[in-house]
Design an enzyme around this catalytic site. Sequence first.
Site, PDB file in Angstrom:
ATOM      1  N   ASN A 188      56.056  76.166  20.287  1.00  0.00           N
ATOM      2  CA  ASN A 188      56.933  75.906  19.144  1.00  0.00           C
ATOM      3  C   ASN A 188      56.526  76.751  17.950  1.00  0.00           C
ATOM      4  OD1 ASN A 188      56.163  74.200  16.551  1.00  0.00           O
ATOM      5  ND2 ASN A 188      54.744  73.607  18.185  1.00  0.00           N
ATOM      6  N   PHE A 214      57.170  73.618  10.057  1.00  0.00           N
ATOM      7  CA  PHE A 214      57.276  72.447   9.170  1.00  0.00           C
ATOM      8  C   PHE A 214      58.705  72.202   8.665  1.00  0.00           C
ATOM      9  CE2 PHE A 214      52.589  72.799   7.540  1.00  0.00           C
ATOM     10  CZ  PHE A 214      52.141  72.262   8.730  1.00  0.00           C
ATOM     11  N   SER A 263      48.326  74.211  11.655  1.00  0.00           N
ATOM     12  CA  SER A 263      49.546  74.673  12.325  1.00  0.00           C
ATOM     13  C   SER A 263      49.599  76.193  12.243  1.00  0.00           C
ATOM     14  CB  SER A 263      50.780  74.077  11.656  1.00  0.00           C
ATOM     15  OG  SER A 263      50.880  72.731  12.002  1.00  0.00           O
ATOM     16  N   ASN A 280      52.204  78.044  12.380  1.00  0.00           N
ATOM     17  CA  ASN A 280      53.521  78.556  11.997  1.00  0.00           C
ATOM     18  C   ASN A 280      53.796  78.589  10.501  1.00  0.00           C
ATOM     19  OD1 ASN A 280      54.186  78.780  14.789  1.00  0.00           O
ATOM     20  ND2 ASN A 280      54.403  76.552  14.816  1.00  0.00           N
ATOM     21  N   THR A 281      52.770  78.293   9.692  1.00  0.00           N
ATOM     22  CA  THR A 281      52.890  78.441   8.246  1.00  0.00           C
ATOM     23  C   THR A 281      51.892  79.515   7.830  1.00  0.00           C
ATOM     24  OG1 THR A 281      53.616  76.167   7.887  1.00  0.00           O
ATOM     25  CG2 THR A 281      52.558  77.241   6.020  1.00  0.00           C
ATOM     26  N   LYS A 297      42.964  67.766  10.439  1.00  0.00           N
ATOM     27  CA  LYS A 297      43.362  68.207  11.787  1.00  0.00           C
ATOM     28  C   LYS A 297      43.097  69.704  11.914  1.00  0.00           C
ATOM     29  CE  LYS A 297      47.170  68.165  15.079  1.00  0.00           C
ATOM     30  NZ  LYS A 297      48.458  67.563  15.434  1.00  0.00           N
ATOM     31  N   ASN A 318      45.199  71.032  17.127  1.00  0.00           N
ATOM     32  CA  ASN A 318      46.584  71.468  17.026  1.00  0.00           C
ATOM     33  C   ASN A 318      46.896  72.425  18.194  1.00  0.00           C
ATOM     34  OD1 ASN A 318      49.167  72.084  15.799  1.00  0.00           O
ATOM     35  ND2 ASN A 318      48.241  71.417  13.883  1.00  0.00           N
TER      36      ASN A 318
HETATM   37  C1  LIG Z   1      57.267  70.754  18.982  1.00  0.00           C
HETATM   38  C2  LIG Z   1      55.951  70.468  18.349  1.00  0.00           C
HETATM   39  C3  LIG Z   1      55.864  70.276  16.970  1.00  0.00           C
HETATM   40  C4  LIG Z   1      54.628  70.020  16.382  1.00  0.00           C
HETATM   41  N1  LIG Z   1      54.568  69.799  15.031  1.00  0.00           N
HETATM   42  C5  LIG Z   1      53.380  69.457  14.455  1.00  0.00           C
HETATM   43  C6  LIG Z   1      53.292  69.157  13.071  1.00  0.00           C
HETATM   44  O1  LIG Z   1      54.287  69.151  12.343  1.00  0.00           O
HETATM   45  N2  LIG Z   1      52.067  68.841  12.575  1.00  0.00           N
HETATM   46  C7  LIG Z   1      50.940  68.796  13.330  1.00  0.00           C
HETATM   47  O2  LIG Z   1      49.865  68.481  12.832  1.00  0.00           O
HETATM   48  N3  LIG Z   1      50.997  69.066  14.664  1.00  0.00           N
HETATM   49  C8  LIG Z   1      52.176  69.394  15.228  1.00  0.00           C
HETATM   50  N4  LIG Z   1      52.230  69.660  16.577  1.00  0.00           N
HETATM   51  C9  LIG Z   1      50.991  69.650  17.365  1.00  0.00           C
HETATM   52  C10 LIG Z   1      50.790  68.326  18.103  1.00  0.00           C
HETATM   53  O3  LIG Z   1      50.645  67.260  17.204  1.00  0.00           O
HETATM   54  C11 LIG Z   1      49.537  68.393  19.003  1.00  0.00           C
HETATM   55  O4  LIG Z   1      48.399  68.566  18.170  1.00  0.00           O
HETATM   56  C12 LIG Z   1      49.582  69.528  20.017  1.00  0.00           C
HETATM   57  O5  LIG Z   1      50.878  69.715  20.493  1.00  0.00           O
HETATM   58  C13 LIG Z   1      48.663  69.275  21.207  1.00  0.00           C
HETATM   59  O6  LIG Z   1      49.009  68.091  21.885  1.00  0.00           O
HETATM   60  P1  LIG Z   1      49.914  68.080  23.236  1.00  0.00           P
HETATM   61  O7  LIG Z   1      49.321  69.113  24.156  1.00  0.00           O
HETATM   62  O8  LIG Z   1      49.832  66.687  23.745  1.00  0.00           O
HETATM   63  O9  LIG Z   1      51.274  68.453  22.780  1.00  0.00           O
HETATM   64  C14 LIG Z   1      53.453  69.946  17.185  1.00  0.00           C
HETATM   65  C15 LIG Z   1      53.566  70.129  18.567  1.00  0.00           C
HETATM   66  C16 LIG Z   1      54.776  70.385  19.159  1.00  0.00           C
HETATM   67  C17 LIG Z   1      54.851  70.568  20.650  1.00  0.00           C
END
Ligand SMILES: Cc1cc2nc3c(=O)[nH]c(=O)nc-3n(C[C@H](O)[C@H](O)[C@H](O)COP(=O)(O)O)c2cc1C
Length: 351
Positions: free
Chosen positions: A109, A113, A170, A172-173, A210, A239
């Site tokens: 992704n 934000f 993140s 992406n910022t 985080k 993350n």
């Molecule tokens: C589509 C998507 C959007 C995400 N948006 C955020 C976010 O806004 N803030 C954040 O701290 N982590 C965000 N994450 C990261 C997740 O919270 C998590 O840390 C990461 O995906 C690893 O966990 P997973 O393998 O179970 O997905 C996002 C992940 C995905 C897949």
Amino acid sequence: MNINNIALNFLKLITPETAHNITIKMLKNGIYFKPFYKDDKILKTELWGKKFPNPVGLSAGFDKNGECYNAMLDLGMGFCEIGSVTPLPQQGNPKPRLFRLPKDGAVINRFGFNNLGIDYVYEQLKKPRRGIVGINLGKNKTTADPIIDFVKGCKKLSPLADYLVINVSSPNTPGLRTLQGQKELTDILSNVQKTRDKECGKNPPPLLVKIAPDLNEQDLNDIAQVAKKLKIDGIIISNTTLDRPNNLHHKDTLNEAGGLSGKPLFKKSTEMLAKMYKLTDGKIPLIGVGGISSGEEAYEKICNGASLVQLYSALVYGGAGLITDIKKDLVKILKQNGFENISQAVGSKVK
Ligand SMILES: Cc1cc2nc3c(=O)[nH]c(=O)nc-3n(C[C@H](O)[C@H](O)[C@H](O)COP(=O)(O)O)c2cc1C
């Protein structure tokens, strides 16, 4: 087949962001099947003086605007983290910005934000809650001084948070991850702590940070020092990653910019979790997240130092039924290994 499974089969056929938006709408409007499973008492845990019915939580990014935390709690999550939310609403990056890698159990992704901002989320959080809700704070893309944004988020939302997360990880910022440096992190966290204590008086919510999985030993050590010095209440690891392992199937999708999550992240984020557990002498609660899709993987995270775990990507493929499956398996594995409560297993492989 219940409504959750029917919805999942349909949602897999449409583009991922539309599927996500439909899911949020359904959850928000109560269109879901609540499982009968009752959490086994072996899963109960207490952290920061708060009682968690089970340690399996929803990680940030799924419910960015705090619209369906009660539904996710109904579906069996032990806690929910909403956000990341920024002071001002923002659209995020142009679409498409979410990609499935089904053969790899992964997702990429680059949302950047997209969210409706702290005022909207504030209103959502006034609803009575059916469990523990953490708030994950981000910064607006165009804000030059990140401290200003994190302090604004904290000022508005910390009185409503069961715990508060500073997201400096993140991908992406632009520039966000550089805030994980010792000086930058100290400045942000100490300012947020001061604001939180002023806003919340006697009973402030725990403050967590985080972090990214793409950090070297020195970075990790620096973060551990900051966390110990400022008495940060917890660290979320991790993350999404910028890595693109070359053994994955979806070669075209792999070229997409953004953060990779799901199965390919499991090993890296778990190793990092274990390192952080050692660096902080097991004294700072850690939340393990990255690639969990089974009870066994949740157990691995816990044994490597996680007091709580979270997931997101696996829900894209497994749907809500996965939450109960993970908990049932976790109960079985804990009992097989002779534990009477989840807390006894925390860090058992790295102690
Ligand atoms: C589509 C998507 C959007 C995400 N948006 C955020 C976010 O806004 N803030 C954040 O701290 N982590 C965000 N994450 C990261 C997740 O919270 C998590 O840390 C990461 O995906 C690893 O966990 P997973 O393998 O179970 O997905 C996002 C992940 C995905 C897949």
